[in-house]
Design a protein around this motif. Structure first.
Motif, short mmCIF file in Angstrom:
data_model
loop_
_atom_site.label_atom_id
_atom_site.label_comp_id
_atom_site.label_asym_id
_atom_site.label_seq_id
_atom_site.Cartn_x
_atom_site.Cartn_y
_atom_site.Cartn_z
N SER A 98 0.85 -1.20 0.00
CA SER A 98 0.00 0.00 0.00
C SER A 98 0.88 1.24 0.00
CB SER A 98 -0.85 0.00 1.27
OG SER A 98 -1.35 1.29 1.53
N GLY A 99 0.33 2.35 -0.50
CA GLY A 99 1.04 3.62 -0.45
C GLY A 99 1.37 3.99 0.99
N PHE A 100 0.65 3.38 1.91
CA PHE A 100 0.92 3.60 3.33
C PHE A 100 2.36 3.23 3.68
CE2 PHE A 100 0.59 3.02 7.87
CZ PHE A 100 -0.32 3.99 8.23
N VAL B 199 9.03 12.98 3.82
CA VAL B 199 8.60 14.33 3.45
C VAL B 199 7.77 14.93 4.59
CG1 VAL B 199 7.08 15.66 1.90
CG2 VAL B 199 8.62 13.93 0.94
N GLU B 200 6.81 14.16 5.11
CA GLU B 200 5.97 14.67 6.21
C GLU B 200 6.85 15.06 7.41
OE1 GLU B 200 1.74 12.25 5.80
OE2 GLU B 200 3.38 11.26 6.82
N ASN B 201 7.82 14.21 7.73
CA ASN B 201 8.68 14.49 8.90
C ASN B 201 9.55 15.71 8.66
OD1 ASN B 201 7.64 12.37 10.32
ND2 ASN B 201 9.29 10.95 9.83
N THR C 36 -11.98 -1.66 2.53
CA THR C 36 -10.75 -1.32 3.26
C THR C 36 -9.59 -1.35 2.28
OG1 THR C 36 -10.50 -3.65 3.83
CG2 THR C 36 -11.48 -2.24 5.51
N GLY C 37 -8.50 -0.62 2.63
CA GLY C 37 -7.35 -0.55 1.73
C GLY C 37 -6.53 -1.83 1.76
N THR C 38 -5.66 -2.00 0.73
CA THR C 38 -4.79 -3.18 0.72
C THR C 38 -3.84 -3.16 1.91
OG1 THR C 38 -3.43 -1.96 -0.85
CG2 THR C 38 -4.82 -3.71 -1.76
N GLY C 39 -3.58 -1.95 2.42
CA GLY C 39 -2.70 -1.83 3.59
C GLY C 39 -3.45 -2.07 4.89
N GLY C 40 -4.79 -2.20 4.83
CA GLY C 40 -5.55 -2.55 6.03
C GLY C 40 -6.24 -1.40 6.73
#
Ligand code: HEM
Length: 370
Positions: A119-121, A129-131, A310-314
């Protein structure tokens, strides 16, 4: 020609053999025929990751500029130019979702089952980048009640650790604003002058409501009560203790001094010396806005592609992504400043000496005469 400058071929310079050999649809490994659209899915993600790499490159260089506490005019211009580059890339990232959406929900189902639990997660660079921008760990939504980094290997966690070890762009900007001079200058106190201007402005607004011949007594009362709500924002600026309480509750991230400095820059941005700082702050707002736009756009695409699955990442999928757009914002304090702006007509005049400091050397009348 020295060894350093030997000629190079387009293919080897760009390492195209590696890049172009990195698309291996999983459907081809499992099924007799490859799901045609999986190639697009892979390339889209790879292109994003390359742009994330460029954004990280720019953010790290900007943070270094702040590192020595000597952010002068030249450095600010350089930082602004790099922030503008990031913004242009972000626009592309948003636009590319249109290409992703040429994949239809039914065609996605041809290969979606082979992606679990990817998942993109799990995009390490997106987290970096966020950090680097300054998203606080405690601000992050939990992922199935687990920390966000649970999806990473030990080596990847080290990369993440490094991205929070150094000061984020948000922290650098707060410290830079903390150092802003001019808030107190000789006998001039910005806060005092601003407070009087706000009181004048609020009184004028109240007088206008009371004097209105169109509004009923009840509407007048309502409007005056609503004005009271707005002035609580102003009160926090006039009272450092109240501001500190808001900071402790996590409602603001800026220090009191940084917030005043940002307000000063926004109000007096026409003064030559404040023009670049104003651009810097405005570009940070653009970056925030672009990131939120991307989050909203991505979550809307996900709704179209997988509905409420739900996403593939859960995660809960669309719902989770929609909440990140609201909760994962970083430079929110700059938007609070907009509440505190007052019209130019109400702006306290700056003492002449201070105006000269804020003007360019050659634009001061004194110096022209010399
Ligand atoms: C068919 C296309 C796509 C679908 C259906 C999709 C779906 C999802 C879902 C459901 C999530 C939530 C986590 C989970 O439970 O898996 C997610 C997260 C994410 N996706 Fe996508 N995605 C798509 C394309 C992309 C693309 C092209 C990118 C570009 C890199 C991307 C980047 C991300 C990132 C960075 C996250 C984490 C967001 C966060 O936690 O704030 N996705 N995606």
């Amino acid at each position: 020609m020295s060894e350093k400058f030997t000629s190079v071929h387009y293919h080897s310079y760009l390492q195209l053999d590696k890049i172009l050999d990195a698309q291996h649809p999983r459907s081809a490994q499992v099924e007799e025929s490859v799901a045609h659209d999986e190639m697009l899915f892979i390339i889209m993600h790879q292109v994003y990751e390359l742009w994330f790499k460029q954004i990280i490159h720019e953010l790290e260089s900007i943070s270094l500029m702040f590192e020595d506490n000597l952010m002068d005019e030249v450095e600010i211009l350089k930082a602004v130019t790099r922030l503008e580059r990031i913004i242009e890339i972000q626009k592309l990232l948003i636009d590319q979702i249109n290409v992703m959406e040429t994949l239809t929900a039914m065609d996605f189902l041809d290969f979606r089952q082979y992606l679990f639990p990817a998942s993109g997660f799990q995009s390490l660079q997106f987290r970096v980048v966020e950090n680097l921008l300054g998203l606080k760990q405690e601000q992050r939504l939990t992922y199935n009640n687990l920390p966000y980094d649970v999806v990473f290997s030990e080596t990847q966690k080290e990369v993440l650790e490094r991205s929070i070890e150094n000061k984020s762009l948000l922290t650098h900007v707060i410290e830079w604003l903390d150092r802003t001079p001019f808030l107190e200058f000789s006998k001039f106190s910005f806060l005092e002058a601003y407070k009087k201007a706000v009181e004048r402005m609020i009184q004028k607004d109240k007088d206008a409501i009371n004097a209105s011949e169109i509004l009923s007594e009840e509407t007048k009362k309502q409007r005056l009560t609503m004005m009271g709500d707005t002035s609580t924002y102003f009160n926090a600026v006039f009272d450092p203790a109240q501001f500190e309480e808001m900071r402790n509750r996590g409602e603001v991230k800026f220090s009191y001094k940084a917030m005043l400095a940002a307000l000063f820059i926004f109000l007096y941005r026409d003064e030559p010396i404040l023009q670049q700082p104003y651009r810097l702050l405005s570009r940070l707002m653009d970056i925030e806005e672009m990131l939120t736009n991307w989050r909203n756009r991505h979550s809307q695409m996900v709704l179209r592609m997988i509905g409420r699955k739900t996403g593939t990442g859960g995660s809960s999928g669309h719902q989770y992504l929609k909440s990140t757009a609201q909760h994962h914002q970083i430079f929110t304090d700059l938007y609070q400043v907009a509440t505190l702006l007052i019209p130019r007509s109400e702006l306290p005049a700056l003492p002449e000496e201070l105006k000269q400091y804020l003007g360019f050397y050659f634009s001061s009348h004194e110096h022209v005469k010399e």
